[in-house]
Design an enzyme around this catalytic site. Sequence first.
Site, PDB file in Angstrom:
ATOM      1  N   GLY A 356     -20.915   0.371 -72.246  1.00 53.91           N
ATOM      2  CA  GLY A 356     -19.890   0.384 -73.277  1.00 53.91           C
ATOM      3  C   GLY A 356     -20.457   0.859 -74.598  1.00 53.91           C
ATOM      4  O   GLY A 356     -21.658   1.148 -74.727  1.00 53.91           O
ATOM      5  N   GLY A 358     -19.612   0.776 -79.191  1.00 55.67           N
ATOM      6  CA  GLY A 358     -18.858   0.193 -80.292  1.00 55.67           C
ATOM      7  C   GLY A 358     -19.436   0.639 -81.611  1.00 55.67           C
ATOM      8  O   GLY A 358     -20.285   1.549 -81.668  1.00 55.67           O
ATOM      9  N   GLY A 361     -23.314   0.386 -81.796  1.00 56.29           N
ATOM     10  CA  GLY A 361     -24.152   1.239 -80.965  1.00 56.29           C
ATOM     11  C   GLY A 361     -23.670   1.226 -79.524  1.00 56.29           C
ATOM     12  O   GLY A 361     -22.525   0.863 -79.235  1.00 56.29           O
ATOM     13  N   VAL A 363     -24.348   0.220 -75.256  1.00 57.95           N
ATOM     14  CA  VAL A 363     -24.954  -0.773 -74.374  1.00 57.95           C
ATOM     15  C   VAL A 363     -25.191  -0.135 -73.007  1.00 57.95           C
ATOM     16  O   VAL A 363     -24.298   0.517 -72.449  1.00 57.95           O
ATOM     17  CB  VAL A 363     -24.052  -2.012 -74.220  1.00 57.95           C
ATOM     18  N   LYS A 377     -28.815  -3.189 -75.786  1.00 56.08           N
ATOM     19  CA  LYS A 377     -27.980  -2.691 -76.870  1.00 56.08           C
ATOM     20  C   LYS A 377     -28.847  -1.859 -77.802  1.00 56.08           C
ATOM     21  O   LYS A 377     -29.771  -2.366 -78.435  1.00 56.08           O
ATOM     22  CB  LYS A 377     -27.338  -3.853 -77.630  1.00 56.08           C
ATOM     23  N   ASP A 475     -17.809 -14.031 -86.041  1.00 55.77           N
ATOM     24  CA  ASP A 475     -17.139 -12.933 -85.328  1.00 55.77           C
ATOM     25  C   ASP A 475     -16.748 -13.379 -83.922  1.00 55.77           C
ATOM     26  O   ASP A 475     -16.983 -12.660 -82.943  1.00 55.77           O
ATOM     27  CB  ASP A 475     -18.040 -11.693 -85.278  1.00 55.77           C
TER      28      ASP A 475
END
Length: 655
Positions: A356, A358, A361, A363, A377, A475
Site C-alpha cells: 500500500g 499513503g 510513504g 509499505v 514502511k 491519529d
Amino acid sequence: MLSFLHYHLAMTLLKPNHVFLRAPFLFIFYLLMLPSLHCKYDPKYKLCNQPFKCGNLTNISYPFWGGPNRPQECGRLGFELTHCEDETQLPRIKIEDLDFHVSNINSQELLHTMNIARSDLWDSPCTDYLHNTTLDYDRFSYVQTVRNLTLYYDCPPALHPSIPNNFTCKINGTSNDLAYYLDDSLSRINVPEKPSCFIEIRVPMFWEGFDVMPGNGTAKVERVLRQGFQVEYSAQWDLCRLCSNSNGSCVSNATDDSFLCLCRDGVFNPKYCPIDHDSKFNMKWKIIVGVLSVVFTILSMSTVFYLWSSHRASVNEESKNEDVEAFIQNIGPLAVKRYKFSAVIKITNSFKDKLGQGGYGDVYKGHLLDGFPVAVKVLKESKGFEDFVNEVASISRTSHVNVVTLLGYCFEGKKKALIYEFMPNGSLEKFVYIDSNQLTTPHLELEKLFQIAIGIARGLEYLHRGCNTRILHFDIKPHNILLDENFCPKISDFGLSKLCTRKESIISMLDARGTIGYIAPEVFSRNFGRVSAKSDVYSYGMMILEMVGGRKNIDARVSHTSEIYFPDWVHEQLEQDSDLGLVNAVSDEEKEMARRMVLVGLWSIQTRPSDRPSMSKVIEMLEGSIEALQIPPKPVLYSPVRSLPPDSSTLSTLG
C-alpha cells in the site's frame, strides 16, 4: 564554544587525508580561537538570567518577571510577580483583574504548574469583592484535582434548610449569612436548587480531603480558601526548549509579547542562538589576526571554502545518524535493531511486493533472514527527521498484544524505513465500510467487530496508563488499526503521537494534528478544553460508531447539504427508543452488542473532554452490564469539515 568557522576548520584538520595542510591551518586556527576566550556576556543577558526570589520561592525564571532584577522583557505578559515584601512572604500575581497569592511554582521539563489562592479571600471568606474566579485561558488552565467551592452571600438558613453548610460572618461591620456548595465541575453555570440568595461567587479549590476535614463550616472554608488551587501555565515551551538548548535566555518582545531568544551577545533571535553567537574579538586580537592572516589569506580562504563545501553534506548526515543512534539507545527497554538500507533492499526483495501507499510513504512485504514475514514502511524523503524519530520513540516503548511491534529501523541520510511485524489481514478500514459497489471484501460480523473494538480499547488503555511513559496517539482511525491472521487488532502509525510523563494528564501543543472526522474539538480550539488522553477517546468513539454503522461519520468529499451525520441520527433513534436497524445486527445478542457500541461511541465523542470516559472506563462499559449504560447528553457536535478545505483530509503538524 567554537564558532561555525572554527568547528569546520577543526574537523578539516582532524581528517587524515589533509595532513599536508595541518601546519598553516593550525596556526590560523589557534589565532582565531584565542579571542573567543575573552568573550563577555551582554548586560541584558546577565539580567534575564537572574532568578526571581521571594521567601521560600527561589530560582523562578521565565515566563515570570518582576521585582528589581527581572524587567518585563525577561518574562511574558500576565506573569508579573509583586508584593514580595508583605507579611506573607509570598509573591502575588494578577489574573483577570483578580489578585492571587502564589505559594508554589513547579517548573519541570514537561510540567509547569503553580499553586495560587485569591488574596481577597486569604484571611476570611467575608469579602466585599463578590466576583467569580476566572482565568486567562490563553495562559492558564485548571488541573484535574480542582473543583468549585460556591459561596452564597446573604443566604438565611431558615429560607433554605436543604443547604446545610451555613455560617455567619461580618462584612463592613454587618452580619451576613453565608452558605457553601461543593460542585464537581469547574464549568457548570448553575447548581441544582440554587438558593435565592443575594449573590454567589465560585472559587476553585483542591478537592482531596475536604469532606472529611475536621472543624466547623467557617474553619473548613477558610482553610481551603487559603490552600488555594493549582493551575498549569503555558508559555511556548517548545520554542523555549530550543532556545535554552542553544544557551539562550527565553524572553519576550515587550511590544507584542511574542517569544524571543536572547543570546549572550545581546542579540534577539526568534527561536535559538547560532553556535558561539556571543564571541567577540577585542581590538588587540583583531589587529593581530588581521596582520598575520594576510600571508595565508588566499590559500586559507580558498581551501576552507572547498573543504567546507565538500564536507558539509557528509558532516550533517553523519551528525544526524549519530543523533538518531544515540536517541534510539536511550528511548526505552526494548532493543530495536538498526539496518542498513542495503539490508532493507534484500529484506523486501528490491521492493517487489507493494502492500500500500499513503502520504507517509510506501509499505512493502518482506522477509527477515530467518524467513519471518515483515512489513517495511519506507518514508518519503519529504517526511522530516522529527516524524521518523517520533514514531520510533513512541512504539519502541511499547509491548502489548494490541500494539504493533517494531522490529527495526533504517536511517541513512535521506533514506528512512521502519520494519514491523506483518499483519496478514491488513487494516480494519477495508472490513468496516459497506459499499454495494465493492463486494470483494466482506464486512465483518458484528461479534467480530465487537471483539476488535474491545482489543483497540485495551491497546489505547495500555498506551495511556500501562507504559512507563504515557503515549497519546492522535491519529486513531480504521486505517491505522491492523489485523493479524486471527483478526486481533493492533494499533499502528505513531507518526503524530506525543510522549508525556505518567503523571501528566494535559499537554500543550502548538498546532492541530490528526485526520479530519476523528479529531477531538479541543485539538482544533482550546475553547473546548485542554488536549489530553481524552482526545484519543474522542477518535476512538468516532471510529467504533463507524464500525457499527458500516459507513463514515463524516465524508470530507461531500457537500454540506448532502452530508448525513451518523452520530446525530443514531442519538435520535436512541432517544426515541427505536430499533437502530443496523444491517449487520440480526439476532438479539447482536443488537445488544450494537447498542452497547453505539452508547460507548456517543459517550466518547462528548464535546467537553471531562464528560468523556477514560479508556479504562470504556472497557468496563463494553464488558459490563448493558442496563448500566445510560444514553448520554447530545453533544454540541463540532465537525472540522465545515471549517477546512474539502481536499484537506489529514493534519500532521508536529508541535
